[in-house]
Motif scaffolding. Structure first.
Motif, mmCIF file in Angstrom:
data_model
loop_
_atom_site.group_PDB
_atom_site.id
_atom_site.type_symbol
_atom_site.label_atom_id
_atom_site.label_comp_id
_atom_site.label_asym_id
_atom_site.label_seq_id
_atom_site.Cartn_x
_atom_site.Cartn_y
_atom_site.Cartn_z
ATOM 1 N N THR A 120 74.826 76.351 8.537
ATOM 2 C CA THR A 120 73.475 76.016 8.066
ATOM 3 C C THR A 120 72.585 75.448 9.171
ATOM 4 N N ASP A 121 73.094 74.444 9.908
ATOM 5 C CA ASP A 121 72.283 73.872 10.970
ATOM 6 C C ASP A 121 72.760 74.367 12.337
ATOM 7 N N GLY A 122 73.503 75.440 12.318
ATOM 8 C CA GLY A 122 74.141 75.926 13.544
ATOM 9 C C GLY A 122 73.148 76.468 14.554
ATOM 10 N N PRO A 123 73.652 76.833 15.728
ATOM 11 C CA PRO A 123 72.805 77.285 16.827
ATOM 12 C C PRO A 123 71.886 78.458 16.454
ATOM 13 N N LEU A 124 72.393 79.433 15.725
ATOM 14 C CA LEU A 124 71.565 80.601 15.399
ATOM 15 C C LEU A 124 70.371 80.180 14.555
ATOM 16 N N SER A 125 70.644 79.337 13.554
ATOM 17 C CA SER A 125 69.584 78.851 12.683
ATOM 18 C C SER A 125 68.545 78.081 13.477
ATOM 19 N N GLN A 126 69.014 77.257 14.425
ATOM 20 C CA GLN A 126 68.087 76.474 15.239
ATOM 21 C C GLN A 126 67.187 77.380 16.063
ATOM 22 N N VAL A 127 67.783 78.447 16.607
ATOM 23 C CA VAL A 127 66.995 79.382 17.408
ATOM 24 C C VAL A 127 65.943 80.057 16.540
ATOM 25 N N GLY A 149 78.280 72.446 14.282
ATOM 26 C CA GLY A 149 77.388 73.334 15.018
ATOM 27 C C GLY A 149 76.151 72.636 15.570
ATOM 28 N N VAL A 150 76.155 71.304 15.575
ATOM 29 C CA VAL A 150 74.963 70.583 16.022
ATOM 30 C C VAL A 150 75.317 69.734 17.236
ATOM 31 N N TRP A 151 74.457 69.786 18.278
ATOM 32 C CA TRP A 151 74.725 69.025 19.494
ATOM 33 C C TRP A 151 74.354 67.561 19.295
ATOM 34 N N GLY A 205 62.169 80.891 10.641
ATOM 35 C CA GLY A 205 62.807 80.089 9.600
ATOM 36 C C GLY A 205 64.315 80.149 9.747
ATOM 37 N N PRO A 206 65.035 79.255 9.071
ATOM 38 C CA PRO A 206 66.488 79.188 9.229
ATOM 39 C C PRO A 206 67.166 80.458 8.706
ATOM 40 N N THR A 207 68.267 80.848 9.364
ATOM 41 C CA THR A 207 69.033 81.990 8.857
ATOM 42 C C THR A 207 70.101 81.477 7.922
ATOM 43 N N ARG A 208 70.318 82.198 6.863
ATOM 44 C CA ARG A 208 71.377 81.851 5.910
ATOM 45 C C ARG A 208 72.365 83.002 5.853
ATOM 46 N N LEU A 209 73.123 83.149 6.954
ATOM 47 C CA LEU A 209 74.027 84.301 7.031
ATOM 48 C C LEU A 209 75.444 83.968 6.585
#
Lengths: 275, 304
Positions: free
Chosen positions: B153-160, A48-50, B167-171
């Motif tokens: 964890t480091d995915g796009p939603l968390s980054q946004v 999920g990381v670019w 803060g990061p989402t932990r969904l």
């Protein structure tokens, strides 16, 4: 429906809210798909990381022997189960829409069940059935058991789609053909069949897609060493995600979209309805 | 049939007078023809669907032996008594709650959407429909996996959310993620029947209610909603049943603590090898599904 006055568009705030909701629903539908496509080109082990543009994961797909074997299995099973279920489902639909016969209601109910039964339940049914019967029938768990299971749920979907088409077509055309000395076969071949062709194609597309989609049932009836692409990918996801899954997913995505596009164009060319 | 060959002297064919006898023969022939056409699919489904269905019910009364196999002798209801255990009740309750939440969210999103779609011009309507159908045709596994990528964890939603400052989402691996995945997967099943039933409503009825001084809410409550109820029921069943039996979504997006009925059944067969218990669970799922469907047809639903 043709005499229907239709619902007039609401005005003002309501209309604005409705349109916002519609755009949000589309965003919800398409954002994940677009993101998945983007990340399939990402040069990063973390899915999920670019990490810059790369085609490596598609190359890895091309080099991965087990992935290609699973894909080939999937295609063979989808083609075989679609062909058989289209023939059986269309005949069943014709019988139900055009004829009265003993046991019709039972048949009708039996055709509905595979559609509404949860796939986990169906998977359990097929597992128990084949573990009891497979040896006795001389079937080995693999191609045959998977294909038979897929036919078992596809027949119903094909027949529902074909029936909808038959119900909307005029059976007097067939009678006219018979009155003009066409044989039963000729009347079917030259009148009924062309009329219901969009339904048959739609049903075939549905059967094909469902076969390519299925994970649970296939997983239950596939013997050791036998896998299809979705089952293979599902296994990979559970073992630990690698970017290879991204590229395989995008290929599956494009394949299904292409199938739908082709069928839409074919139906439009024939003047059929959408869907 | 005697009409197989078309003779050139067609006018000389014996004229068939429509006597009662002839009609009776024709009807008999028609019945036989219909039966023969249904026969292949009928036999196939009897062997490869009805028989396995019966087998599941039979297995649910069987006994599990010490070797992980199943003895088909010695019928008992042990597996059904096991359903009362705390763990099973937990799994069942959780599955029902999540399936209901999924269905309600789908309904809330889909109803205004379907209504809006029904009010648009025919060309736009069809276009909107096509764009609902595309995700519907896309591979279900892939669609769930896409959310795995987004929610990671480091995915796009968390980054946004991190950039925005929440803060990061932990969904990922939560029940919320499972509901999200289920809504995503089954929303088209809600939109399509709703649209089909709203589109059929005569708009003049709504106008009449407004002419008679109904407020928008009243006109919705007393005219639109009752008329579209078949669509609401059909859509709800089409979302509720697969959500209840879901396996792929909770496996990918849910964690260890979110076992749902579908995964629980699968575990009984592939891991625990407790076939009778798994069969009993499947039977319960089947009964819920059948009751829901019967309710639907009682409510006047015609097609699913």
């Amino acid at each position: 429906m043709s005499t229907n006055a239709g619902i007039t568009q609401p005005r003002g705030l309501t209309r604005g809210l409705l349109s916002v909701n519609a755009w949000l629903v589309y965003l919800f539908f398409y954002a994940p798909i677009v993101l998945l496509i983007i990340f399939s080109f990402s040069d990063n082990r973390n899915v999920g990381v670019w990490g810059g543009f790369t085609l490596d994961w598609y190359r890895e797909f091309g080099d991965s022997q087990p992935t290609k074997a699973a894909l080939w299995n999937s295609i063979q099973i989808a083609v075989a189960s679609t062909l058989i279920s289209v023939v059986l489902g269309t005949m069943g639909a014709l019988a139900l829409e055009r004829f009265k016969f003993r046991g019709k209601q039972v048949f009708d109910a039996l055709l509905y069940l595979p559609i509404i039964i949860p796939d986990v339940t169906m998977a359990v049914m097929m597992l128990l059935f084949f573990s009891q019967i497979a040896g006795w029938l001389g079937l080995s768990k693999g191609f045959a058991t998977i294909t038979l299971s897929h036919i078992a749920f596809s027949i119903s979907f094909v027949s529902v789609v074909v029936r909808a088409r038959l119900a909307g077509s005029d059976d007097r055309l067939e009678e006219a053909a018979l009155d003009l000395y066409a044989t039963r076969w000729q009347a079917f071949r030259f009148v009924t069949l062309p009329l219901i062709m969009p339904g048959i194609l739609g049903g075939a597309l549905l059967a094909f897609t469902l076969s390519l989609d299925d994970v649970v049932i296939t997983q239950f009836v596939a013997g050791p060493g036998w896998t299809t692409l979705p089952v293979f990918v599902f296994g990979l996801i559970r073992k630990g995600v690698t970017p290879l899954i991204n590229s395989v997913s995008v290929v599956m995505l494009l394949a299904s979209t292409a199938l739908v596009a082709v069928s839409l164009i074919a139906q439009r060319a024939r003047g059929g309805d959408v869907v | 049939m005697t009409l197989t060959e078309i003779p050139e002297t067609a006018p000389e064919l014996p004229v068939q007078v429509a006597t009662p006898e002839l009609e009776a023969t024709n009807e008999r022939n028609d019945r036989r023809r219909g039966f023969l056409m249904a026969l292949p699919a009928f036999s196939f489904l009897t062997v490869f669907f009805a028989l396995p269905l019966v087998l599941v019910v039979v297995y649910s009364f069987a006994t599990r032996n010490r070797f992980g196999g199943t003895d088909l002798s010695g019928w008992n209801t042990d597996s059904y008594q096991e359903l009362g255990s705390d763990l099973v009740r937990q799994v069942l309750t959780r599955s029902l709650v999540l399936a209901v939440i999924t269905t309600v969210i789908c309904l809330l999103l889909a109803y205004p959407f379907a209504y809006y779609m029904a009010t648009r011009k025919i060309g736009i309507r069809n276009l909107m429909l096509v764009f609902v159908m595309i995700p519907f045709w896309t591979n279900f596994l892939v669609r769930n996996y896409a959310w795995y990528v987004i929610l990671g964890t480091d995915g796009p939603l968390s980054q946004v959310t991190e950039t925005v400052g929440i803060g990061p989402t932990r969904l990922l691996f939560t029940q919320a993620a499972v509901v999200l995945g289920l809504v995503y997967g089954f929303l088209p099943f809600m939109i399509l029947p709703l649209y089909a039933s709203i589109e059929r409503i005569d708009g003049r009825l709504l106008e009449a209610s407004r002419d008679l001084y109904a407020t928008g809410a009243q006109s919705f409550r007393h005219v639109l909603l009752p008329l579209s109820l078949p669509g609401v029921v059909a859509g709800s069943i089409l979302v509720f049943i697969p959500s209840l039996g879901a396996y792929v979504t909770p496996e990918i997006l849910g964690g260890a603590k979110t076992t749902l009925l579908g995964s629980y059944i699968v575990t009984q067969f592939l891991t625990a090898r407790n076939f009778p218990f798994g069969a009993a669970l499947s039977t319960v799922l089947m009964v819920i599904m059948l009751s829901a469907t019967i309710v639907y047809f009682r409510k006047g639903g015609r097609t699913l």
